[in-house]
Write a protein that holds these residues in place. Structure first.
Motif, PDB file in Angstrom:
ATOM      1  N   THR A 111     -30.165  -0.597   9.649  1.00  0.00           N
ATOM      2  CA  THR A 111     -30.297   0.840   9.412  1.00  0.00           C
ATOM      3  C   THR A 111     -31.017   1.452  10.604  1.00  0.00           C
ATOM      4  O   THR A 111     -32.066   0.956  11.017  1.00  0.00           O
ATOM      5  N   SER A 112     -30.455   2.524  11.152  1.00  0.00           N
ATOM      6  CA  SER A 112     -31.071   3.243  12.273  1.00  0.00           C
ATOM      7  C   SER A 112     -31.349   4.671  11.846  1.00  0.00           C
ATOM      8  O   SER A 112     -30.493   5.330  11.263  1.00  0.00           O
ATOM      9  N   ILE A 113     -32.548   5.151  12.182  1.00  0.00           N
ATOM     10  CA  ILE A 113     -32.924   6.543  11.966  1.00  0.00           C
ATOM     11  C   ILE A 113     -33.179   7.138  13.349  1.00  0.00           C
ATOM     12  O   ILE A 113     -33.887   6.541  14.165  1.00  0.00           O
TER      13      ILE A 113
ATOM     14  N   LYS B  81     -28.623   9.216  10.894  1.00  0.00           N
ATOM     15  CA  LYS B  81     -28.825   7.867  10.358  1.00  0.00           C
ATOM     16  C   LYS B  81     -27.519   7.098  10.462  1.00  0.00           C
ATOM     17  O   LYS B  81     -26.439   7.673  10.338  1.00  0.00           O
ATOM     18  N   THR B  82     -27.632   5.797  10.695  1.00  0.00           N
ATOM     19  CA  THR B  82     -26.475   4.904  10.589  1.00  0.00           C
ATOM     20  C   THR B  82     -26.890   3.660   9.824  1.00  0.00           C
ATOM     21  O   THR B  82     -28.050   3.236   9.889  1.00  0.00           O
TER      22      THR B  82
ATOM     23  N   TRP C 252     -24.433   9.363   9.231  1.00  0.00           N
ATOM     24  CA  TRP C 252     -24.828  10.695   8.790  1.00  0.00           C
ATOM     25  C   TRP C 252     -25.084  11.516  10.038  1.00  0.00           C
ATOM     26  O   TRP C 252     -25.807  11.071  10.944  1.00  0.00           O
TER      27      TRP C 252
ATOM     28  N   ASP D  14     -34.394  10.327  15.954  1.00  0.00           N
ATOM     29  CA  ASP D  14     -35.370  11.414  16.053  1.00  0.00           C
ATOM     30  C   ASP D  14     -35.225  12.047  17.432  1.00  0.00           C
ATOM     31  O   ASP D  14     -35.277  11.351  18.446  1.00  0.00           O
TER      32      ASP D  14
ATOM     33  N   GLU E 148     -34.971   5.988  18.362  1.00  0.00           N
ATOM     34  CA  GLU E 148     -34.232   5.305  17.301  1.00  0.00           C
ATOM     35  C   GLU E 148     -35.138   4.240  16.698  1.00  0.00           C
ATOM     36  O   GLU E 148     -35.708   3.428  17.422  1.00  0.00           O
TER      37      GLU E 148
ATOM     38  N   TYR F  52     -34.351  -0.556  11.164  1.00  0.00           N
ATOM     39  CA  TYR F  52     -34.963  -1.095   9.949  1.00  0.00           C
ATOM     40  C   TYR F  52     -34.212  -2.324   9.470  1.00  0.00           C
ATOM     41  O   TYR F  52     -32.987  -2.377   9.518  1.00  0.00           O
TER      42      TYR F  52
ATOM     43  N   HIS G  80     -21.490  12.833   6.003  1.00  0.00           N
ATOM     44  CA  HIS G  80     -21.575  11.384   5.792  1.00  0.00           C
ATOM     45  C   HIS G  80     -20.173  10.809   5.992  1.00  0.00           C
ATOM     46  O   HIS G  80     -19.203  11.320   5.448  1.00  0.00           O
TER      47      HIS G  80
END
Length: 172
Positions: free
Chosen positions: A155-157, A137-138, A127, A159, A52, A55, A110
């Motif tokens: 914001t979290s992405i 993503k959140t 998402w 992987d 994670e 951002y 979403h």
């Protein structure tokens, strides 16, 4: 004394209500939309691990990477972005989503929801992957006084690539 039997009953009742509260955190929401999101969150925890990236919002709508997490079933590794030193912690507590709404858009699955962390609450956008099994993503918007990070919009992405979701070198 009559107080001792009442004390025993109070202890039993306190244990019962505490166990019910713990079960409530684990039980899926009766809302079918929230159940999808909460199940996706549970699926993330069941897998072999994920990465994670957090951002921080910047001026002009840009973001800057703030923190990186590698989350495994039994341990979390994290570091501030740009640094080489990793730290460890226990896996996160239960996140729960309530009041969920589907948003129709070109980005796939979403949702809008309320995010409940261990000690904080945020409005969230979520998402999910196309199979709706994991998060992509959140974006969480925390209220004043309930910040988890030194900024209110997080914001979290996520992987799930096995090579990126493993302990850092030397910390296996």
């Amino acid at each position: 004394m009559k107080i001792q039997p009442l004390f025993g009953l109070a202890v039993i009742l306190a244990g019962f209500f505490a166990s019910q509260a713990a079960l409530a955190d684990e039980m899926p929401s009766s809302d079918p939309i929230c159940a999808v999101i909460n199940e996706a969150r549970a699926n993330m925890r069941k897998g072999s691990g994920y990465r994670e990236l957090i951002y921080q919002p910047m001026k002009g709508g840009r973001t800057r990477e703030y923190r990186e997490y590698v989350i495994l079933p039994d341990k979390i590794y994290w570091r501030f972005s740009g640094r080489t030193e990793w730290k460890t912690s226990d896996p996160p507590g239960v996140w729960r989503f309530t009041k969920c709404t589907v948003i129709k858009d070109k980005d796939g699955f979403h949702y809008l929801a309320n995010w409940h962390g261990e000690e904080s609450l945020a409005s969230a956008e979520v998402w999910l992957t196309p199979d709706r099994k994991k998060f992509v993503k959140t974006i969480r918007r925390f209220r004043r006084g309930e910040l988890v990070f030194p900024f209110s919009v997080v914001t979290s992405i996520f992987d799930y690539e096995a090579e990126k979701a493993k302990p850092p070198a030397g910390m296996e």
